[in-house]
Write an enzyme that holds these catalytic residues in place. Structure first.
Site, PDB file in Angstrom:
ATOM      1  N   HIS A  71       0.746  -0.835   0.313  1.00 37.31           N
ATOM      2  CA  HIS A  71      -0.287  -0.207   0.154  1.00 37.31           C
ATOM      3  C   HIS A  71       0.637   1.795   0.181  1.00 37.31           C
ATOM      4  O   HIS A  71       1.602   1.305   0.437  1.00 37.31           O
ATOM      5  CB  HIS A  71      -0.837  -0.015   1.201  1.00 37.31           C
ATOM      6  CG  HIS A  71      -2.152   0.905   1.410  1.00 37.31           C
ATOM      7  ND1 HIS A  71      -3.480   0.685   0.625  1.00 37.31           N
ATOM      8  CD2 HIS A  71      -1.995   2.351   1.705  1.00 37.31           C
ATOM      9  CE1 HIS A  71      -4.161   2.091   0.767  1.00 37.31           C
ATOM     10  NE2 HIS A  71      -2.968   3.291   1.185  1.00 37.31           N
ATOM     11  N   CYS A  74      -1.041   7.492   1.310  1.00 33.53           N
ATOM     12  CA  CYS A  74      -1.723   8.424   0.810  1.00 33.53           C
ATOM     13  C   CYS A  74      -2.862   9.192   1.929  1.00 33.53           C
ATOM     14  O   CYS A  74      -3.173   8.850   2.379  1.00 33.53           O
ATOM     15  CB  CYS A  74      -2.725   8.270  -0.680  1.00 33.53           C
ATOM     16  SG  CYS A  74      -3.822   9.145  -0.357  1.00 33.53           S
ATOM     17  N   CYS A  85      -9.428   9.273  -4.164  1.00 28.75           N
ATOM     18  CA  CYS A  85      -8.970   9.223  -4.650  1.00 28.75           C
ATOM     19  C   CYS A  85      -9.625   7.521  -3.485  1.00 28.75           C
ATOM     20  O   CYS A  85     -10.898   7.847  -2.702  1.00 28.75           O
ATOM     21  CB  CYS A  85      -7.646   8.894  -4.371  1.00 28.75           C
ATOM     22  SG  CYS A  85      -7.275   9.256  -3.055  1.00 28.75           S
ATOM     23  N   GLN A  90      -9.005   1.582   0.029  1.00 30.87           N
ATOM     24  CA  GLN A  90      -8.561   0.012  -0.658  1.00 30.87           C
ATOM     25  C   GLN A  90      -7.555  -0.440   1.288  1.00 30.87           C
ATOM     26  O   GLN A  90      -7.549  -1.394   1.392  1.00 30.87           O
ATOM     27  CB  GLN A  90      -7.521  -0.188  -1.426  1.00 30.87           C
ATOM     28  CG  GLN A  90      -8.087   0.193  -2.941  1.00 30.87           C
ATOM     29  CD  GLN A  90      -6.971   0.456  -3.759  1.00 30.87           C
ATOM     30  OE1 GLN A  90      -6.580  -0.068  -4.079  1.00 30.87           O
ATOM     31  NE2 GLN A  90      -7.846   0.773  -5.357  1.00 30.87           N
ATOM     32  N   GLU A 112       4.743   8.651  -1.157  1.00 31.14           N
ATOM     33  CA  GLU A 112       3.458   9.760  -0.723  1.00 31.14           C
ATOM     34  C   GLU A 112       3.402   9.927  -2.409  1.00 31.14           C
ATOM     35  O   GLU A 112       4.316  10.607  -3.028  1.00 31.14           O
ATOM     36  CB  GLU A 112       3.322  10.680  -0.358  1.00 31.14           C
ATOM     37  CG  GLU A 112       2.433  11.879   0.095  1.00 31.14           C
ATOM     38  CD  GLU A 112       0.617  11.279   0.121  1.00 31.14           C
ATOM     39  OE1 GLU A 112       0.994  10.861   1.690  1.00 31.14           O
ATOM     40  OE2 GLU A 112      -0.028  11.659   0.118  1.00 31.14           O
ATOM     41  N   GLY A 113       2.007   9.714  -3.586  1.00 31.59           N
ATOM     42  CA  GLY A 113       1.781  10.884  -4.260  1.00 31.59           C
ATOM     43  C   GLY A 113       2.201  10.370  -5.489  1.00 31.59           C
ATOM     44  O   GLY A 113       3.098  10.843  -5.995  1.00 31.59           O
ATOM     45  N   ARG A 114       2.765   8.707  -5.472  1.00 32.47           N
ATOM     46  CA  ARG A 114       3.101   7.668  -6.439  1.00 32.47           C
ATOM     47  C   ARG A 114       4.819   8.565  -6.296  1.00 32.47           C
ATOM     48  O   ARG A 114       4.975   8.792  -7.129  1.00 32.47           O
ATOM     49  CB  ARG A 114       2.874   7.851  -7.474  1.00 32.47           C
ATOM     50  CG  ARG A 114       1.288   7.520  -7.814  1.00 32.47           C
ATOM     51  CD  ARG A 114       0.728   6.961  -8.970  1.00 32.47           C
ATOM     52  NE  ARG A 114       1.166   8.291 -10.088  1.00 32.47           N
ATOM     53  CZ  ARG A 114      -0.182   8.912  -9.869  1.00 32.47           C
ATOM     54  NH1 ARG A 114      -1.769   8.761  -9.250  1.00 32.47           N
ATOM     55  NH2 ARG A 114      -0.558  10.338 -10.764  1.00 32.47           N
ATOM     56  N   ASP A 146       4.834   8.124 -11.749  1.00 28.47           N
ATOM     57  CA  ASP A 146       5.296   7.289 -10.976  1.00 28.47           C
ATOM     58  C   ASP A 146       6.258   7.246 -10.800  1.00 28.47           C
ATOM     59  O   ASP A 146       7.006   6.395 -11.384  1.00 28.47           O
ATOM     60  CB  ASP A 146       4.907   5.949 -11.564  1.00 28.47           C
ATOM     61  CG  ASP A 146       3.868   4.835 -10.447  1.00 28.47           C
ATOM     62  OD1 ASP A 146       4.449   5.097  -9.276  1.00 28.47           O
ATOM     63  OD2 ASP A 146       2.913   4.316 -10.602  1.00 28.47           O
ATOM     64  N   ARG A 148       7.333   5.151  -7.889  1.00 26.48           N
ATOM     65  CA  ARG A 148       8.099   4.059  -7.113  1.00 26.48           C
ATOM     66  C   ARG A 148       8.686   3.176  -7.340  1.00 26.48           C
ATOM     67  O   ARG A 148       8.444   2.902  -8.224  1.00 26.48           O
ATOM     68  CB  ARG A 148       6.252   3.346  -5.877  1.00 26.48           C
ATOM     69  CG  ARG A 148       5.873   4.826  -5.587  1.00 26.48           C
ATOM     70  CD  ARG A 148       3.950   4.176  -5.791  1.00 26.48           C
ATOM     71  NE  ARG A 148       3.114   4.335  -7.176  1.00 26.48           N
ATOM     72  CZ  ARG A 148       2.695   3.683  -7.320  1.00 26.48           C
ATOM     73  NH1 ARG A 148       1.819   3.631  -6.112  1.00 26.48           N
ATOM     74  NH2 ARG A 148       1.760   3.262  -8.013  1.00 26.48           N
ATOM     75  N   LYS A 174       2.975  -3.134 -10.510  1.00 27.61           N
ATOM     76  CA  LYS A 174       3.477  -3.800  -8.569  1.00 27.61           C
ATOM     77  C   LYS A 174       3.424  -5.333  -8.779  1.00 27.61           C
ATOM     78  O   LYS A 174       4.148  -6.033  -8.237  1.00 27.61           O
ATOM     79  CB  LYS A 174       1.930  -3.409  -7.820  1.00 27.61           C
ATOM     80  CG  LYS A 174       2.564  -2.166  -7.063  1.00 27.61           C
ATOM     81  CD  LYS A 174       1.055  -1.940  -5.976  1.00 27.61           C
ATOM     82  CE  LYS A 174       1.623  -0.680  -5.792  1.00 27.61           C
ATOM     83  NZ  LYS A 174       0.338  -0.044  -5.004  1.00 27.61           N
TER      84      LYS A 174
HETATM   85 ZN   LIG Z   1      -4.783   8.578  -2.723  1.00 32.94          ZN
END
Ligand SMILES: [Zn+2]
Length: 219
Positions: A71, A74, A85, A90, A112-114, A146, A148, A174
């Site tokens: 996860h 966020c 979002c 989730q 945070e924030g991708r 992105d 990440r 992922k």
């Molecule tokens: Zn979010």
């Protein structure tokens, strides 16, 4: 609650290709929550400043296919309950699924924030207020869409004692990253929370521009 898709069921010898040694487990404690009793583990990266938090429940065994989720933090969704979002919902749905199953792990990745950070995310939100979608906003700010990376998340799951995993995710990047890192994905468990009206546009962008595996029937 999502439907389940079986993808491959060959789990023989596990994780020979897993590289280890780039993260360190610092502490483990109990964490009772509204969604059940969990254990919480703190990890730190030995190659960067990154820190990770893992919520897990039940016995971690390499031979038992186990529910997992990476996860991505966020703050606005997880903590403030933002309806822009679906992140917070989730996360909590995943905690409920793992609590019900009695076994599973969530790696909470603080990117945070991708990966662009909370300040840049809110700059992007300001542009979204003027009509940009989540991808366009990042591009206009000169930020990657992105940033990440998931390799150390895979290593953490391995360090916890897992190998065969049932990944709760709609993000094909992922899934691929966990597999490339050496985990055995025996199943993808899709997750779709009921989209609020605010989140509908965001989810459409995730599906159309970021390749997320969503059917969006409800939005
Ligand atoms: Zn979010």
């Amino acid at each position: 609650m999502g439907t389940q898709t079986s993808e491959n069921s060959a789990f023989g010898t596990c994780c020979e290709s897993m590289e280890t040694g780039s993260v360190e487990r610092v502490a483990v404690a109990n964490l009772p929550t509204e969604w059940g009793d969990f254990r919480v583990a703190a990890y730190r990266s030995l190659t960067s400043d990154e820190e990770f938090v893992v919520l897990f429940k039940g016995e971690m065994r390499r031979d038992v296919p186990t529910l997992v989720r990476i996860h991505s933090q966020c703050l606005t969704g997880d903590v403030f309950g933002s309806t822009k979002c679906d992140c917070g919902r989730q996360l909590h749905q995943t905690m409920q699924m793992i609590n019900q199953e009695g076994r599973g792990a969530i790696v909470y990745q603080q990117q945070e924030g991708r990966g662009i950070g909370i300040v840049n995310k809110i700059r992007a939100y300001a542009l979204q207020d003027q009509g940009a979608d989540t991808v366009e906003a990042n591009v206009r700010l000169g930020l990657e869409v992105d940033l990440r990376e998931y390799k150390q998340c895979a290593e953490i799951l391995y360090d916890l004692g897992l190998c065969n995993v049932k990944v709760i995710s709609n993000n094909p990047l992922k899934l691929r990253a966990l597999e490339e890192a050496g985990l055995k994905i025996v199943e993808r468990v899709s997750i779709e929370v009921d989209a609020t009206e605010d989140a509908a546009g965001y989810l459409r962008t995730k599906k159309e521009k970021l390749g997320h595996l969503l059917d969006l029937k409800r939005s």
